[in-house]
Write a protein that holds these residues in place. Structure first.
Motif, PDB file in Angstrom:
ATOM      1  N   ALA A  27      64.431  18.535  65.480  1.00 38.80           N
ATOM      2  CA  ALA A  27      63.639  18.734  64.257  1.00 38.80           C
ATOM      3  C   ALA A  27      62.246  18.125  64.402  1.00 38.80           C
ATOM      4  CB  ALA A  27      64.361  18.132  63.058  1.00 38.80           C
ATOM      5  N   LYS A  28      62.163  16.960  64.999  1.00 35.61           N
ATOM      6  CA  LYS A  28      60.864  16.313  65.212  1.00 35.61           C
ATOM      7  C   LYS A  28      60.005  17.128  66.178  1.00 35.61           C
ATOM      8  CE  LYS A  28      58.750  11.939  66.532  1.00 35.61           C
ATOM      9  NZ  LYS A  28      58.991  10.565  66.975  1.00 35.61           N
ATOM     10  N   ASN A  29      60.624  17.635  67.246  1.00 37.65           N
ATOM     11  CA  ASN A  29      59.883  18.441  68.214  1.00 37.65           C
ATOM     12  C   ASN A  29      59.419  19.772  67.618  1.00 37.65           C
ATOM     13  OD1 ASN A  29      60.023  16.509  70.224  1.00 37.65           O
ATOM     14  ND2 ASN A  29      61.894  17.338  71.099  1.00 37.65           N
ATOM     15  N   ILE A  30      60.222  20.349  66.734  1.00 36.11           N
ATOM     16  CA  ILE A  30      59.812  21.575  66.050  1.00 36.11           C
ATOM     17  C   ILE A  30      58.587  21.290  65.183  1.00 36.11           C
ATOM     18  CG2 ILE A  30      60.473  23.209  64.215  1.00 36.11           C
ATOM     19  CD1 ILE A  30      63.327  23.126  65.464  1.00 36.11           C
ATOM     20  N   ALA A  31      58.624  20.208  64.433  1.00 34.35           N
ATOM     21  CA  ALA A  31      57.479  19.832  63.594  1.00 34.35           C
ATOM     22  C   ALA A  31      56.234  19.601  64.449  1.00 34.35           C
ATOM     23  CB  ALA A  31      57.814  18.590  62.773  1.00 34.35           C
ATOM     24  N   MET A  32      56.408  18.938  65.587  1.00 32.91           N
ATOM     25  CA  MET A  32      55.261  18.694  66.475  1.00 32.91           C
ATOM     26  C   MET A  32      54.712  20.008  67.034  1.00 32.91           C
ATOM     27  SD  MET A  32      56.426  15.077  68.332  1.00 32.91           S
ATOM     28  CE  MET A  32      56.189  15.761  69.905  1.00 32.91           C
ATOM     29  N   MET A  33      55.606  20.942  67.373  1.00 32.29           N
ATOM     30  CA  MET A  33      55.149  22.236  67.883  1.00 32.29           C
ATOM     31  C   MET A  33      54.413  23.015  66.797  1.00 32.29           C
ATOM     32  SD  MET A  33      57.226  25.364  69.719  1.00 32.29           S
ATOM     33  CE  MET A  33      57.362  24.570  71.324  1.00 32.29           C
ATOM     34  N   PHE A  34      54.916  22.974  65.565  1.00 36.76           N
ATOM     35  CA  PHE A  34      54.215  23.617  64.453  1.00 36.76           C
ATOM     36  C   PHE A  34      52.795  23.068  64.338  1.00 36.76           C
ATOM     37  CE2 PHE A  34      58.110  25.033  61.929  1.00 36.76           C
ATOM     38  CZ  PHE A  34      57.767  26.368  61.944  1.00 36.76           C
ATOM     39  N   LYS A  35      52.665  21.763  64.324  1.00 38.45           N
ATOM     40  CA  LYS A  35      51.348  21.133  64.158  1.00 38.45           C
ATOM     41  C   LYS A  35      50.434  21.467  65.327  1.00 38.45           C
ATOM     42  CE  LYS A  35      53.160  17.456  61.253  1.00 38.45           C
ATOM     43  NZ  LYS A  35      53.523  16.041  61.147  1.00 38.45           N
ATOM     44  N   SER A  36      50.969  21.461  66.535  1.00 33.46           N
ATOM     45  CA  SER A  36      50.183  21.792  67.715  1.00 33.46           C
ATOM     46  C   SER A  36      49.697  23.236  67.674  1.00 33.46           C
ATOM     47  CB  SER A  36      51.034  21.553  68.970  1.00 33.46           C
ATOM     48  OG  SER A  36      50.354  21.990  70.115  1.00 33.46           O
ATOM     49  N   ARG A  37      50.584  24.149  67.320  1.00 29.91           N
ATOM     50  CA  ARG A  37      50.201  25.566  67.243  1.00 29.91           C
ATOM     51  C   ARG A  37      49.214  25.812  66.103  1.00 29.91           C
ATOM     52  NH1 ARG A  37      55.829  28.901  68.559  1.00 29.91           N
ATOM     53  NH2 ARG A  37      55.913  28.302  70.754  1.00 29.91           N
ATOM     54  N   LEU A  38      49.387  25.099  65.001  1.00 33.16           N
ATOM     55  CA  LEU A  38      48.450  25.227  63.878  1.00 33.16           C
ATOM     56  C   LEU A  38      47.062  24.763  64.305  1.00 33.16           C
ATOM     57  CD1 LEU A  38      48.064  25.981  60.893  1.00 33.16           C
ATOM     58  CD2 LEU A  38      48.642  23.601  60.328  1.00 33.16           C
ATOM     59  N   ASN A  39      46.983  23.615  64.967  1.00 33.85           N
ATOM     60  CA  ASN A  39      45.688  23.098  65.448  1.00 33.85           C
ATOM     61  C   ASN A  39      45.057  24.050  66.459  1.00 33.85           C
ATOM     62  OD1 ASN A  39      45.778  20.809  63.850  1.00 33.85           O
ATOM     63  ND2 ASN A  39      46.788  19.577  65.407  1.00 33.85           N
ATOM     64  N   ALA A  40      45.872  24.613  67.349  1.00 30.85           N
ATOM     65  CA  ALA A  40      45.346  25.553  68.352  1.00 30.85           C
ATOM     66  C   ALA A  40      44.828  26.823  67.696  1.00 30.85           C
ATOM     67  CB  ALA A  40      46.432  25.885  69.369  1.00 30.85           C
ATOM     68  N   SER A  41      45.477  27.272  66.620  1.00 33.29           N
ATOM     69  CA  SER A  41      45.052  28.502  65.948  1.00 33.29           C
ATOM     70  C   SER A  41      43.741  28.304  65.178  1.00 33.29           C
ATOM     71  CB  SER A  41      46.141  28.999  64.989  1.00 33.29           C
ATOM     72  OG  SER A  41      46.233  28.171  63.849  1.00 33.29           O
ATOM     73  N   ARG A  42      43.432  27.070  64.868  1.00 37.19           N
ATOM     74  CA  ARG A  42      42.199  26.774  64.134  1.00 37.19           C
ATOM     75  C   ARG A  42      40.995  26.662  65.070  1.00 37.19           C
ATOM     76  NH1 ARG A  42      44.633  22.410  59.835  1.00 37.19           N
ATOM     77  NH2 ARG A  42      45.600  23.954  58.490  1.00 37.19           N
ATOM     78  N   GLY A  43      41.298  26.689  66.358  1.00 36.94           N
ATOM     79  CA  GLY A  43      40.207  26.709  67.332  1.00 36.94           C
ATOM     80  C   GLY A  43      39.869  25.404  67.845  1.00 36.94           C
TER      81      GLY A  43
END
Length: 170
Positions: free
Chosen positions: A154-170
């Motif tokens: 669950a923690k790794n999923i949350a971290m992946m969400f945040k990482s992908r969100l930051n990457a999508s913002r450029g």
């Protein structure tokens, strides 16, 4: 019910996949239910759908009474709430059941988390040697009994969400 363990090849219709009982039981226990009928043969969809089309189709065909924003079946409640806790957000998180959909068959996802337009896929399996196309694998029952799925996964999923969100913002 057809017994998949005692069926001969001549009894199996073309383009049919025999489902392992242990895998189906694991999916049912972890996810609460699946879209599979009480039969051991599964007729895979013939027409391929690209990832986002398969996701849209799967998200629109959830079980009657199942709420992806508030899952309550199987281990879903605890898993969903653990991811929410690690995201520090209750907004927009959804948890879909994908078993026996094109998302499962073509893209290897038994379940899918969605948050702020980002998708993370989950494969529930009893076979640690099975090829995994999903972002995360839940090894049943080991990951559940140990609490690993609710803490580390669950923690790794949350971290992946945040990482992908930051990457999508450029």
């Amino acid at each position: 019910m057809i017994d998949a363990l005692n069926i001969s090849q001549k009894d199996i219709p073309p383009k049919t996949v025999i489902i392992g009982r242990k895998g189906r039981v694991a999916e049912q226990k972890f996810l609460g239910f699946t879209l599979r009928d009480e039969i051991d043969l599964y007729y895979p969809p013939e027409e391929y759908l690209p990832f986002w089309e398969a996701f849209r189709e799967m998200s629109e065909t959830q079980f009657v009474g199942y709420n992806p924003a508030n899952p309550r079946e199987g281990c879903n409640k605890q898993f969903f709430e653990s991811v929410q806790k690690h995201l520090h957000s209750k907004d927009e998180l959804r948890y879909f059941i994908a078993v026996n959909t094109r998302m499962d068959f073509f893209h290897g996802a038994d379940a899918v988390f969605s948050w702020k337009g980002i998708i993370i896929t989950i494969d529930v399996t009893v076979d640690p040697n099975k090829e995994c196309k999903a972002d995360f694998r839940v090894l049943y029952p080991d990951d559940i009994k140990s609490g690993y799925v609710y803490d580390v996964t669950a923690k790794n999923i949350a971290m992946m969400f945040k990482s992908r969100l930051n990457a999508s913002r450029g």
